[in-house]
Design an enzyme around this catalytic site. Structure first.
Site, PDB file in Angstrom:
ATOM      1  N   HIS A 197      -7.396 -10.217  -9.026  1.00 18.54           N
ATOM      2  CA  HIS A 197      -6.382  -9.240  -8.635  1.00 18.54           C
ATOM      3  C   HIS A 197      -5.252  -9.109  -9.649  1.00 18.54           C
ATOM      4  O   HIS A 197      -4.641  -8.037  -9.758  1.00 18.54           O
ATOM      5  CB  HIS A 197      -5.787  -9.604  -7.267  1.00 18.54           C
ATOM      6  CG  HIS A 197      -6.642  -9.215  -6.114  1.00 18.54           C
ATOM      7  ND1 HIS A 197      -7.761  -9.931  -5.753  1.00 18.54           N
ATOM      8  CD2 HIS A 197      -6.560  -8.175  -5.240  1.00 18.54           C
ATOM      9  CE1 HIS A 197      -8.329  -9.348  -4.700  1.00 18.54           C
ATOM     10  NE2 HIS A 197      -7.614  -8.285  -4.370  1.00 18.54           N
ATOM     11  N   ALA A 231      -2.062  -2.175  -5.122  1.00 20.72           N
ATOM     12  CA  ALA A 231      -1.887  -1.049  -4.203  1.00 20.72           C
ATOM     13  C   ALA A 231      -0.461  -0.516  -4.199  1.00 20.72           C
ATOM     14  O   ALA A 231       0.112  -0.215  -3.152  1.00 20.72           O
ATOM     15  CB  ALA A 231      -2.332  -1.428  -2.785  1.00 20.72           C
ATOM     16  N   HIS A 259       0.859  -1.195   0.000  1.00 22.65           N
ATOM     17  CA  HIS A 259       0.000   0.000   0.000  1.00 22.65           C
ATOM     18  C   HIS A 259       0.890   1.239   0.000  1.00 22.65           C
ATOM     19  O   HIS A 259       0.804   2.092   0.877  1.00 22.65           O
ATOM     20  CB  HIS A 259      -0.941  -0.014   1.198  1.00 22.65           C
ATOM     21  CG  HIS A 259      -2.040  -1.024   1.085  1.00 22.65           C
ATOM     22  ND1 HIS A 259      -3.213  -0.771   0.408  1.00 22.65           N
ATOM     23  CD2 HIS A 259      -2.132  -2.294   1.550  1.00 22.65           C
ATOM     24  CE1 HIS A 259      -3.991  -1.841   0.462  1.00 22.65           C
ATOM     25  NE2 HIS A 259      -3.352  -2.786   1.144  1.00 22.65           N
ATOM     26  N   ASP A 303      -5.609 -13.048   1.003  1.00 20.83           N
ATOM     27  CA  ASP A 303      -6.098 -11.702   1.321  1.00 20.83           C
ATOM     28  C   ASP A 303      -7.622 -11.739   1.445  1.00 20.83           C
ATOM     29  O   ASP A 303      -8.315 -10.787   1.086  1.00 20.83           O
ATOM     30  CB  ASP A 303      -5.654 -10.683   0.266  1.00 20.83           C
ATOM     31  CG  ASP A 303      -5.878  -9.229   0.695  1.00 20.83           C
ATOM     32  OD1 ASP A 303      -6.017  -8.990   1.911  1.00 20.83           O
ATOM     33  OD2 ASP A 303      -5.943  -8.349  -0.181  1.00 20.83           O
TER      34      ASP A 303
END
Length: 392
Positions: free
Chosen positions: A248, A217, A192, A271
């Site tokens: 993803h 991310a 992230h 996740d």
């Protein structure tokens, strides 16, 4: 033979560290693998047509079965862990999601008790020390710079059971926090993040060893600005997480990561949020609301993917069927690599004498999950196998 605490499974394809062995026999005594080979005996369970692999290890999972680890409720955490256990994840690191520091500390207290009870293998703090520009399914107003004092507060709240902290190293305090985590023996994960290539290299040199869901991310690869992805992929010290759910990552991107890093540096993760093992609908993810449609989890406002509904048996199946990984490569990424990263490679992650009897039984033709054993006890599907009536 089979007694109260001894079981032998005969006729299965076994995926061993040295390669795949057809029609072999594995003996389990109590919680551990007692040995391999030998002539099948009356009472052995007949696993002809099945493949046995070591139990899966998930480094990054937020929930399942309609429950969330971020709830701070013991019963929910137990339900989430059980849901993934029934899909082959015999070792789970529970992931939190961005919240107030005191709330996260309370969640860590609950989860640490489950680590001490042997349900979980540790705690992963994902947020709040992440980039506002790459926050995904984390509330922006709750994000914090990775001040080492705040990071240490969460680690201490886990009572020695914090396994990993995801942070953005470019933020104030980021590199100092990476160094502190490395000194404490806690995995520092880059994720992230809006970090550039040079800062990511600094983070790796400071002790970061994991890429949190690589590609997701974080900035993409540009020909003059390679960004964090290239830095994380090229460094042998880094294990890269990948979410192999077909949502993803484009299959070619996952193949690129394998071709660059190799299975020994890839950890396939879920996740997963609370919808894993469930149907479509609305689910909480920490303080946020997630809507699941056709198995895809999105924030209810449609602004971001919000984790997955993946289970690791599906990730294994996709690895072998879609991506054409060998069975040993798939086992490496779902069991051996994450076990080694957690410092648990001596007891789990491969089928070897003396290790814990964490086993996943798959159909040899389709790689659908058939049964799961954890520490020598069947938790799913064991009753379907018949006993060998005579030696052969």
């Amino acid at each position: 033979m089979t007694t109260e605490d001894r079981t032998a499974l005969a006729g299965a394809r076994l995926v061993l560290p040295g390669g795949v062995v057809e029609g072999d026999r594995i003996a389990v005594q109590g919680e551990r693998i007692a040995g391999f080979g030998g002539v099948p005996e009356p009472g052995d369970l007949d696993l002809t047509g099945h493949t046995v692999v070591p139990g899966f290890v998930d480094l990054h999972v937020h929930g399942g079965g309609g429950a969330s680890y971020a709830s701070g409720i013991t019963e929910e955490a137990l339900l989430a862990a059980r849901t993934h256990l029934e899909h082959g994840t015999t070792t789970t690191v529970a992931s939190t999601v961005t919240g107030e520091i005191d709330d996260l500390a309370r969640q860590a207290h609950v989860l640490s008790e489950l680590v001490e009870d042997g349900v979980l293998a540790g705690i992963h703090f994902e947020g709040p020390f992440i980039s506002p520009g790459r926050c995904g399914a984390h509330r922006p107003d709750l994000l914090r710079d990775p001040d080492p004092a705040l990071v240490r507060k969460l680690v201490d709240a886990a009572r020695g059971h914090a396994k990993m902290v995801t942070l953005a190293p470019e933020l104030p305090g980021g590199l100092d926090s990476v160094r502190m985590l490395a000194d404490l023996g806690v995995i520092a994960a880059v994720g992230h993040t809006d970090s550039d290539y040079a800062t990511t290299l600094e983070a790796i040199d400071a002790g970061a060893t994991v890429a949190t869901h690589l590609f997701n991310a974080m900035p993409g690869i540009a020909h003059r600005a390679p960004g964090p992805i290239v830095a994380l992929l090229e460094d042998e010290r880094v294990t890269v997480e990948l979410i192999n759910d077909g949502v993803h990552l484009h299959p070619s991107v996952l193949d690129l990561a394998y071709g660059t890093a190799g299975a020994h540096r890839v950890a396939l993760i879920t996740d997963a949020m609370g919808a894993a093992g469930m149907g479509d609908g609305l689910y909480p993810l920490g303080p946020l609301q997630v809507e699941v449609t056709d198995g895809v989890a999105m924030l209810s406002d449609g602004s971001s993917i919000a984790g997955s509904t993946l289970t690791l048996d599906r990730a294994f199946q996709r690895a072998v069927v879609v991506h054409k990984l060998t069975l040993n490569q798939a086992v490496e990424s779902l069991s051996a690599t994450p076990a080694r990263l957690l410092g648990l490679g001596d007891s789990i992650g491969s089928l070897e004498t003396g290790k814990l009897a964490d086993l996943v039984v798959l159909d040899s033709a389709t790689y659908d999950l058939v049964a799961v054993m954890r520490r020598g006890q069947w938790v799913r599907g064991g009753g379907r196998f018949t006993a060998v009536r005579r030696g052969r």
